[in-house]
Scaffold this active site. Sequence first.
Site, PDB file in Angstrom:
ATOM      1  N   LYS A  22      76.957  90.700  50.897  1.00  0.00           N
ATOM      2  CA  LYS A  22      76.439  89.137  50.670  1.00  0.00           C
ATOM      3  C   LYS A  22      77.437  88.629  49.325  1.00  0.00           C
ATOM      4  O   LYS A  22      77.474  87.327  49.461  1.00  0.00           O
ATOM      5  CB  LYS A  22      74.885  89.299  50.329  1.00  0.00           C
ATOM      6  N   ASN A  23      77.539  89.306  48.410  1.00  0.00           N
ATOM      7  CA  ASN A  23      77.835  88.612  47.081  1.00  0.00           C
ATOM      8  C   ASN A  23      79.462  88.526  47.401  1.00  0.00           C
ATOM      9  O   ASN A  23      79.964  87.811  46.349  1.00  0.00           O
ATOM     10  CB  ASN A  23      77.438  89.525  45.919  1.00  0.00           C
ATOM     11  N   ARG A 101      70.753  80.913  43.232  1.00  0.00           N
ATOM     12  CA  ARG A 101      71.464  80.731  42.061  1.00  0.00           C
ATOM     13  C   ARG A 101      73.162  80.529  42.360  1.00  0.00           C
ATOM     14  O   ARG A 101      73.729  79.827  41.699  1.00  0.00           O
ATOM     15  CB  ARG A 101      71.502  81.855  41.236  1.00  0.00           C
ATOM     16  N   CYS A 125      67.189  84.353  41.705  1.00  0.00           N
ATOM     17  CA  CYS A 125      65.956  85.341  41.200  1.00  0.00           C
ATOM     18  C   CYS A 125      65.551  85.370  39.965  1.00  0.00           C
ATOM     19  O   CYS A 125      66.189  85.119  39.228  1.00  0.00           O
ATOM     20  CB  CYS A 125      67.059  86.857  41.281  1.00  0.00           C
ATOM     21  N   ARG A 130      69.171  83.864  32.766  1.00  0.00           N
ATOM     22  CA  ARG A 130      70.465  83.682  33.490  1.00  0.00           C
ATOM     23  C   ARG A 130      71.093  82.141  33.458  1.00  0.00           C
ATOM     24  O   ARG A 130      71.273  81.283  34.401  1.00  0.00           O
ATOM     25  CB  ARG A 130      70.115  83.796  34.833  1.00  0.00           C
ATOM     26  N   PRO A 131      71.645  81.808  32.106  1.00  0.00           N
ATOM     27  CA  PRO A 131      72.655  80.526  32.049  1.00  0.00           C
ATOM     28  C   PRO A 131      73.817  80.458  32.747  1.00  0.00           C
ATOM     29  O   PRO A 131      74.171  81.371  33.251  1.00  0.00           O
ATOM     30  CB  PRO A 131      72.487  80.320  30.721  1.00  0.00           C
ATOM     31  N   VAL A 132      74.360  79.253  32.710  1.00  0.00           N
ATOM     32  CA  VAL A 132      75.653  79.056  33.397  1.00  0.00           C
ATOM     33  C   VAL A 132      76.351  78.422  32.316  1.00  0.00           C
ATOM     34  O   VAL A 132      77.540  77.839  32.506  1.00  0.00           O
ATOM     35  CB  VAL A 132      75.526  77.943  34.697  1.00  0.00           C
ATOM     36  N   ASP A 133      76.279  78.696  31.070  1.00  0.00           N
ATOM     37  CA  ASP A 133      77.130  78.123  30.144  1.00  0.00           C
ATOM     38  C   ASP A 133      78.827  78.569  30.205  1.00  0.00           C
ATOM     39  O   ASP A 133      79.610  77.683  29.997  1.00  0.00           O
ATOM     40  CB  ASP A 133      76.666  78.344  28.590  1.00  0.00           C
ATOM     41  N   LEU A 134      78.831  79.751  30.530  1.00  0.00           N
ATOM     42  CA  LEU A 134      80.221  80.307  30.693  1.00  0.00           C
ATOM     43  C   LEU A 134      81.122  79.449  31.724  1.00  0.00           C
ATOM     44  O   LEU A 134      82.462  79.209  31.636  1.00  0.00           O
ATOM     45  CB  LEU A 134      80.451  81.692  30.903  1.00  0.00           C
ATOM     46  N   ASP A 318      72.770  95.858  39.958  1.00  0.00           N
ATOM     47  CA  ASP A 318      72.124  95.691  41.297  1.00  0.00           C
ATOM     48  C   ASP A 318      71.561  97.069  41.910  1.00  0.00           C
ATOM     49  O   ASP A 318      71.138  96.965  43.089  1.00  0.00           O
ATOM     50  CB  ASP A 318      73.142  95.101  42.351  1.00  0.00           C
ATOM     51  N   ILE A 340      72.864  94.446  31.485  1.00  0.00           N
ATOM     52  CA  ILE A 340      73.183  93.107  32.101  1.00  0.00           C
ATOM     53  C   ILE A 340      72.275  91.912  32.006  1.00  0.00           C
ATOM     54  O   ILE A 340      72.770  90.986  31.575  1.00  0.00           O
ATOM     55  CB  ILE A 340      73.712  93.323  33.566  1.00  0.00           C
ATOM     56  N   ARG A 410      66.912  87.882  51.752  1.00  0.00           N
ATOM     57  CA  ARG A 410      67.971  87.368  51.053  1.00  0.00           C
ATOM     58  C   ARG A 410      69.147  88.108  51.020  1.00  0.00           C
ATOM     59  O   ARG A 410      70.156  87.659  51.019  1.00  0.00           O
ATOM     60  CB  ARG A 410      67.586  87.015  49.561  1.00  0.00           C
TER      61      ARG A 410
HETATM   62  C1  UD1 Z   1      76.430  88.259  40.344  1.00  0.00           C
HETATM   63  C2  UD1 Z   1      75.736  88.928  41.501  1.00  0.00           C
HETATM   64  C3  UD1 Z   1      74.264  89.773  41.124  1.00  0.00           C
HETATM   65  C4  UD1 Z   1      74.861  90.875  40.155  1.00  0.00           C
HETATM   66  C5  UD1 Z   1      75.421  90.090  38.920  1.00  0.00           C
HETATM   67  C6  UD1 Z   1      76.210  91.221  37.916  1.00  0.00           C
HETATM   68  C7  UD1 Z   1      76.376  87.271  43.251  1.00  0.00           C
HETATM   69  C8  UD1 Z   1      75.742  86.125  44.147  1.00  0.00           C
HETATM   70  N1  UD1 Z   1      75.386  87.782  42.367  1.00  0.00           N
HETATM   71  O1  UD1 Z   1      75.481  87.254  39.547  1.00  0.00           O
HETATM   72  O2  UD1 Z   1      74.040  90.061  42.245  1.00  0.00           O
HETATM   73  O3  UD1 Z   1      73.568  91.219  39.602  1.00  0.00           O
HETATM   74  O4  UD1 Z   1      76.695  89.382  39.202  1.00  0.00           O
HETATM   75  O5  UD1 Z   1      76.686  92.189  38.491  1.00  0.00           O
HETATM   76  O6  UD1 Z   1      77.295  87.788  43.123  1.00  0.00           O
HETATM   77  N2  UD1 Z   1      75.667  84.820  31.831  1.00  0.00           N
HETATM   78  C9  UD1 Z   1      75.433  83.936  30.942  1.00  0.00           C
HETATM   79  N3  UD1 Z   1      76.131  82.473  30.950  1.00  0.00           N
HETATM   80  C10 UD1 Z   1      77.095  82.327  32.135  1.00  0.00           C
HETATM   81  C11 UD1 Z   1      77.078  83.268  33.251  1.00  0.00           C
HETATM   82  C12 UD1 Z   1      76.239  84.570  32.927  1.00  0.00           C
HETATM   83  O7  UD1 Z   1      74.874  84.200  29.799  1.00  0.00           O
HETATM   84  O8  UD1 Z   1      77.446  81.271  32.197  1.00  0.00           O
HETATM   85  C13 UD1 Z   1      74.742  86.110  31.811  1.00  0.00           C
HETATM   86  C14 UD1 Z   1      73.726  86.509  32.851  1.00  0.00           C
HETATM   87  O9  UD1 Z   1      72.652  85.572  32.163  1.00  0.00           O
HETATM   88  C15 UD1 Z   1      73.772  87.792  32.712  1.00  0.00           C
HETATM   89  C16 UD1 Z   1      75.313  88.293  32.583  1.00  0.00           C
HETATM   90  O10 UD1 Z   1      75.773  87.222  31.797  1.00  0.00           O
HETATM   91  O11 UD1 Z   1      73.078  88.355  31.480  1.00  0.00           O
HETATM   92  C17 UD1 Z   1      76.023  88.653  33.837  1.00  0.00           C
HETATM   93  O12 UD1 Z   1      75.764  87.676  34.664  1.00  0.00           O
HETATM   94  P1  UD1 Z   1      77.084  87.354  35.968  1.00  0.00           P
HETATM   95  O13 UD1 Z   1      77.958  88.433  36.138  1.00  0.00           O
HETATM   96  O14 UD1 Z   1      77.355  85.985  35.720  1.00  0.00           O
HETATM   97  O15 UD1 Z   1      75.995  87.430  37.035  1.00  0.00           O
HETATM   98  P2  UD1 Z   1      76.078  86.336  38.352  1.00  0.00           P
HETATM   99  O16 UD1 Z   1      77.433  85.830  38.671  1.00  0.00           O
HETATM  100  O17 UD1 Z   1      74.974  85.374  38.280  1.00  0.00           O
END
Ligand code: UD1
Length: 431
Positions: A22-23, A101, A125, A130-134, A318, A340, A410
């Site tokens: 899936k991922n 997400r 989830c 879980r922000p998207v700032d990066l 995961d 994580i 999912r």
């Molecule tokens: C992906 C996987 C998810 C897995 C995760 C970690 C998919 C669809 N999902 O999620 O199943 O659990 O990788 O292996 O592939 N973070 C920030 N800012 C950001 C982005 C992330 O603070 O802009 C934080 C997140 O809240 C988290 C950490 O970074 O604490 C890692 O998240 P990330 O690796 O980005 O996970 P996803 O890509 O969302």
Amino acid sequence: MDRIRIVGGVPLNGSIRISGAKNAALKLMAASLLTDQTLTLSNLPHLADITTLIHLLQEHGVAVVMNGAEGDEGHVGRVLSLKAADIASTTAPYDIVRKMRASILVLGPLVARCGTARVSLPGGCAIGPRPVDLHLQGLEALGAEITLADGYVDASAPRGLTGATVRFPFVSVGATENLLMAATLAKGETVLENAAREPEVADLAHCLQAMGADIGGIGTDRLVIQGKPALHGADYRVMPDRIEIGTYAAAAGITGGTLELQGAEAEHLGAVIEVMERAGLEIAETGTAAKPALTVSRPGKVIGTDVTTQPYPGFPTDMQAQIMALMSVADGASTIVETIFENRYMHVPELIRMGADITVSGSTAVVRGVPALKGAPVMATDLRASVSLVLAGLVAEGETLISRVYHLDRGYERIEDKLAACGARIERLKG
Ligand code: UD1
């Protein structure tokens, strides 16, 4: 809402065919936005998240055609053709994005190709904030102007993106993937430092290469991308789902049966296999190069084993909930540390309802193995949490009734069929 009923206590024996990841699949599908030609993906899993992304891509004007299915008996991977000849809309609406997400992954490709994108801030989830700032800071480094208003991210780069060096302050799978896709169409060179090394990132990079992208350092934490004016179509096969493999390995371990996982390779499972072997499981490569397989059994007791989640190649977050279910019936205690995500212990109260002995303090859980779990009504709260309840139900005495199984749908294709075929007393109750 459907529920799953399990009557535990049966050691599972038989074969399970592993589905596509899936991922990986979700990112490969988003990559279709980068070209006006056809991207054909095979071995796609049949999952609710894939359907959600199909709806989103259709909203953007992508023509999605199901070309039938390929595979052997008992398993059918889907084949999808995606053609984004014209982008009809660069807006990803809240109604779709809130369901998943990973929808944020359309942001990079859309702004790279169209110079503009408007994407709702994601849901998905309920594991921590879980922000998207990066993602946003990275796109800004490539020259996009980003504004946030009314719950939407607006990204604009009317003259296109320009390559730059982006150093992530910590590892993010999604941010690495969003930037990787965007960089393939940026002018000049982009360097992504402290990039995620997850195998799904490499799968995406290989697909992008097949589409004509120039990417160096695949599989390392430093990706170097030379942008191209355009990408072209390709045929690509989605990698096997390493989390599904780990989950069914845990099912063999927790029930004390023997499962052959067809299509499973050890390659991306180093840390998981190491932990499972310490926990008393035996994992052997039993397939051939053409038809790989892993066979998992547990000759003795489950042994309490400490685990800390880490970015790849460490132990995957995961798999944390599944290993906790396994540890809940271990001989001895184990300490599990989740590094994580915040708030990724929502399965703990449910496992405790089934008789597990677990204490959580911050990001650390101490699990003291109990001789037996007892079936109970429990609630699924997120994807991996819910599958840990299935695992616990498989070994628990009596009946476990899991509600809110849409979380399971999912990410796990036909889980009750796959488990029932190996002897589990499991059924889906509709309604
Ligand atoms: C992906 C996987 C998810 C897995 C995760 C970690 C998919 C669809 N999902 O999620 O199943 O659990 O990788 O292996 O592939 N973070 C920030 N800012 C950001 C982005 C992330 O603070 O802009 C934080 C997140 O809240 C988290 C950490 O970074 O604490 C890692 O998240 P990330 O690796 O980005 O996970 P996803 O890509 O969302």
